[in-house]
Write a protein that holds these residues in place. Structure first.
Motif, PDB file in Angstrom:
ATOM      1  N   GLU A 120      29.621  19.782   0.533  1.00 13.23           N
ATOM      2  CA  GLU A 120      28.542  19.238   1.363  1.00 13.23           C
ATOM      3  C   GLU A 120      28.799  19.420   2.854  1.00 13.23           C
ATOM      4  OE1 GLU A 120      24.965  18.292   2.243  1.00 13.23           O
ATOM      5  OE2 GLU A 120      25.560  18.363   0.148  1.00 13.23           O
ATOM      6  N   SER A 121      30.040  19.291   3.285  1.00 14.43           N
ATOM      7  CA  SER A 121      30.345  19.479   4.711  1.00 14.43           C
ATOM      8  C   SER A 121      30.088  20.917   5.141  1.00 14.43           C
ATOM      9  CB  SER A 121      31.803  19.115   4.997  1.00 14.43           C
ATOM     10  OG  SER A 121      32.021  17.751   4.778  1.00 14.43           O
ATOM     11  N   THR A 122      30.520  21.867   4.332  1.00  6.31           N
ATOM     12  CA  THR A 122      30.282  23.273   4.642  1.00  6.31           C
ATOM     13  C   THR A 122      28.791  23.570   4.626  1.00  6.31           C
ATOM     14  OG1 THR A 122      32.417  23.890   3.694  1.00  6.31           O
ATOM     15  CG2 THR A 122      30.786  25.649   3.907  1.00  6.31           C
ATOM     16  N   ALA A 123      28.089  23.028   3.645  1.00  5.96           N
ATOM     17  CA  ALA A 123      26.640  23.249   3.544  1.00  5.96           C
ATOM     18  C   ALA A 123      25.921  22.708   4.775  1.00  5.96           C
ATOM     19  CB  ALA A 123      26.097  22.590   2.277  1.00  5.96           C
ATOM     20  N   GLU A 124      26.345  21.544   5.261  1.00  5.78           N
ATOM     21  CA  GLU A 124      25.692  20.952   6.430  1.00  5.78           C
ATOM     22  C   GLU A 124      25.931  21.793   7.685  1.00  5.78           C
ATOM     23  OE1 GLU A 124      23.210  18.434   8.472  1.00  5.78           O
ATOM     24  OE2 GLU A 124      23.496  18.733   6.324  1.00  5.78           O
ATOM     25  N   VAL A 125      27.151  22.273   7.862  1.00 12.54           N
ATOM     26  CA  VAL A 125      27.447  23.127   9.013  1.00 12.54           C
ATOM     27  C   VAL A 125      26.633  24.415   8.920  1.00 12.54           C
ATOM     28  CG1 VAL A 125      29.264  24.492  10.127  1.00 12.54           C
ATOM     29  CG2 VAL A 125      29.712  22.135   9.444  1.00 12.54           C
ATOM     30  N   HIS A 126      26.511  24.950   7.722  1.00 13.68           N
ATOM     31  CA  HIS A 126      25.701  26.158   7.513  1.00 13.68           C
ATOM     32  C   HIS A 126      24.243  25.896   7.913  1.00 13.68           C
ATOM     33  CE1 HIS A 126      24.065  29.755   5.659  1.00 13.68           C
ATOM     34  NE2 HIS A 126      23.270  28.987   4.936  1.00 13.68           N
ATOM     35  N   ARG A 127      23.699  24.770   7.486  1.00 10.67           N
ATOM     36  CA  ARG A 127      22.310  24.431   7.838  1.00 10.67           C
ATOM     37  C   ARG A 127      22.124  24.306   9.346  1.00 10.67           C
ATOM     38  NH1 ARG A 127      22.908  20.824   3.261  1.00 10.67           N
ATOM     39  NH2 ARG A 127      21.649  21.594   1.532  1.00 10.67           N
ATOM     40  N   ILE A 128      23.080  23.639   9.996  1.00 13.77           N
ATOM     41  CA  ILE A 128      22.994  23.463  11.452  1.00 13.77           C
ATOM     42  C   ILE A 128      23.031  24.818  12.141  1.00 13.77           C
ATOM     43  CG2 ILE A 128      24.263  22.597  13.468  1.00 13.77           C
ATOM     44  CD1 ILE A 128      25.143  20.226  11.592  1.00 13.77           C
ATOM     45  N   THR A 129      23.924  25.686  11.703  1.00 17.21           N
ATOM     46  CA  THR A 129      24.048  27.011  12.310  1.00 17.21           C
ATOM     47  C   THR A 129      22.784  27.833  12.091  1.00 17.21           C
ATOM     48  OG1 THR A 129      26.434  26.925  11.972  1.00 17.21           O
ATOM     49  CG2 THR A 129      25.466  29.101  12.383  1.00 17.21           C
ATOM     50  N   ALA A 130      22.243  27.783  10.885  1.00 23.21           N
ATOM     51  CA  ALA A 130      21.008  28.530  10.596  1.00 23.21           C
ATOM     52  C   ALA A 130      19.842  27.990  11.423  1.00 23.21           C
ATOM     53  CB  ALA A 130      20.698  28.470   9.102  1.00 23.21           C
ATOM     54  N   ALA A 131      19.777  26.673  11.586  1.00 23.81           N
ATOM     55  CA  ALA A 131      18.715  26.086  12.419  1.00 23.81           C
ATOM     56  C   ALA A 131      18.865  26.521  13.874  1.00 23.81           C
ATOM     57  CB  ALA A 131      18.740  24.566  12.305  1.00 23.81           C
ATOM     58  N   ALA A 132      20.104  26.612  14.354  1.00 25.51           N
ATOM     59  CA  ALA A 132      20.332  27.082  15.721  1.00 25.51           C
ATOM     60  C   ALA A 132      19.893  28.535  15.861  1.00 25.51           C
ATOM     61  CB  ALA A 132      21.806  26.931  16.092  1.00 25.51           C
ATOM     62  N   PHE A 133      20.143  29.341  14.847  1.00 31.30           N
ATOM     63  CA  PHE A 133      19.683  30.724  14.835  1.00 31.30           C
ATOM     64  C   PHE A 133      18.157  30.755  14.959  1.00 31.30           C
ATOM     65  CE2 PHE A 133      18.385  34.442  12.161  1.00 31.30           C
ATOM     66  CZ  PHE A 133      18.769  35.438  13.047  1.00 31.30           C
ATOM     67  N   GLY A 134      17.484  29.846  14.255  1.00 33.10           N
ATOM     68  CA  GLY A 134      16.036  29.748  14.359  1.00 33.10           C
ATOM     69  C   GLY A 134      15.583  29.433  15.779  1.00 33.10           C
ATOM     70  N   LYS A 135      16.313  28.552  16.464  1.00 31.73           N
ATOM     71  CA  LYS A 135      15.989  28.225  17.859  1.00 31.73           C
ATOM     72  C   LYS A 135      16.174  29.448  18.768  1.00 31.73           C
ATOM     73  CE  LYS A 135      15.400  23.693  17.540  1.00 31.73           C
ATOM     74  NZ  LYS A 135      14.128  23.080  17.749  1.00 31.73           N
ATOM     75  N   LEU A 136      17.212  30.243  18.503  1.00 31.97           N
ATOM     76  CA  LEU A 136      17.422  31.474  19.275  1.00 31.97           C
ATOM     77  C   LEU A 136      16.257  32.440  19.081  1.00 31.97           C
ATOM     78  CD1 LEU A 136      21.218  32.076  18.608  1.00 31.97           C
ATOM     79  CD2 LEU A 136      20.162  31.356  20.754  1.00 31.97           C
ATOM     80  N   ILE A 137      15.767  32.534  17.866  1.00 31.51           N
ATOM     81  CA  ILE A 137      14.610  33.395  17.587  1.00 31.51           C
ATOM     82  C   ILE A 137      13.396  32.892  18.366  1.00 31.51           C
ATOM     83  CG2 ILE A 137      12.998  34.146  15.791  1.00 31.51           C
ATOM     84  CD1 ILE A 137      15.434  33.909  13.831  1.00 31.51           C
ATOM     85  N   ASP A 138      13.178  31.577  18.349  1.00 32.68           N
ATOM     86  CA  ASP A 138      12.049  31.004  19.091  1.00 32.68           C
ATOM     87  C   ASP A 138      12.157  31.321  20.579  1.00 32.68           C
ATOM     88  OD1 ASP A 138      11.042  29.944  16.736  1.00 32.68           O
ATOM     89  OD2 ASP A 138      11.834  27.922  17.118  1.00 32.68           O
ATOM     90  N   GLY A 139      13.366  31.225  21.118  1.00 33.21           N
ATOM     91  CA  GLY A 139      13.574  31.529  22.523  1.00 33.21           C
ATOM     92  C   GLY A 139      13.320  32.996  22.843  1.00 33.21           C
ATOM     93  N   ALA A 140      13.765  33.871  21.952  1.00 37.81           N
ATOM     94  CA  ALA A 140      13.543  35.306  22.149  1.00 37.81           C
ATOM     95  C   ALA A 140      12.049  35.622  22.099  1.00 37.81           C
ATOM     96  CB  ALA A 140      14.304  36.111  21.098  1.00 37.81           C
ATOM     97  N   ARG A 141      11.334  34.944  21.220  1.00 39.01           N
ATOM     98  CA  ARG A 141       9.878  35.135  21.138  1.00 39.01           C
ATOM     99  C   ARG A 141       9.212  34.656  22.432  1.00 39.01           C
ATOM    100  NH1 ARG A 141       6.829  33.069  16.059  1.00 39.01           N
ATOM    101  NH2 ARG A 141       8.791  31.985  15.939  1.00 39.01           N
ATOM    102  N   ALA A 142       9.577  33.472  22.870  1.00 33.43           N
ATOM    103  CA  ALA A 142       8.974  32.890  24.074  1.00 33.43           C
ATOM    104  C   ALA A 142       9.263  33.719  25.321  1.00 33.43           C
ATOM    105  CB  ALA A 142       9.474  31.458  24.271  1.00 33.43           C
ATOM    106  N   SER A 143      10.411  34.373  25.344  1.00 38.78           N
ATOM    107  CA  SER A 143      10.802  35.193  26.498  1.00 38.78           C
ATOM    108  C   SER A 143      10.266  36.618  26.426  1.00 38.78           C
ATOM    109  CB  SER A 143      12.327  35.249  26.594  1.00 38.78           C
ATOM    110  OG  SER A 143      12.857  33.965  26.769  1.00 38.78           O
ATOM    111  N   GLY A 144       9.632  36.956  25.321  1.00 33.62           N
ATOM    112  CA  GLY A 144       9.097  38.298  25.168  1.00 33.62           C
ATOM    113  C   GLY A 144      10.125  39.337  24.751  1.00 33.62           C
TER     114      GLY A 144
END
Length: 83
Positions: A31-55
């Motif tokens: 569960e600890s590894t799974a939670e860290v994985h989820r957090i990291t994947a969600a952060a990756f999603g935020k990076l994608i959103d930022g790249a989209r917003a910046s063009g």
């Protein structure tokens, strides 16, 4: 088995991610590894959103990449828990 549209099933995606972690001596069934994985994947999603917003990437590219982030976040849900 692939889904009807040729995309991998949730279990196939989870098995791929689990294989990545097993090669590193970890498992998404922890569960600890799974939670860290989820957090990291969600952060990756935020990076994608930022790249989209910046063009940096367009809407189509962002949607494509965001799909991977969502699949990654969900992957631990399809790996049997050991604890």
């Amino acid at each position: 088995m692939m889904a009807g549209d040729g995309t991998p099933t949730d279990h196939q995606v989870a098995a791929w991610w689990e294989g990545v972690f097993l090669k590193m001596g970890r498992t998404l069934s922890d569960e600890s590894t799974a939670e860290v994985h989820r957090i990291t994947a969600a952060a990756f999603g935020k990076l994608i959103d930022g790249a989209r917003a910046s063009g940096v990437i367009n809407e189509l590219q962002a949607n494509y990449l965001s799909g991977f982030a969502v699949e990654a976040i969900r992957a631990p849900d399809f790996v049997p828990r050991t604890n």
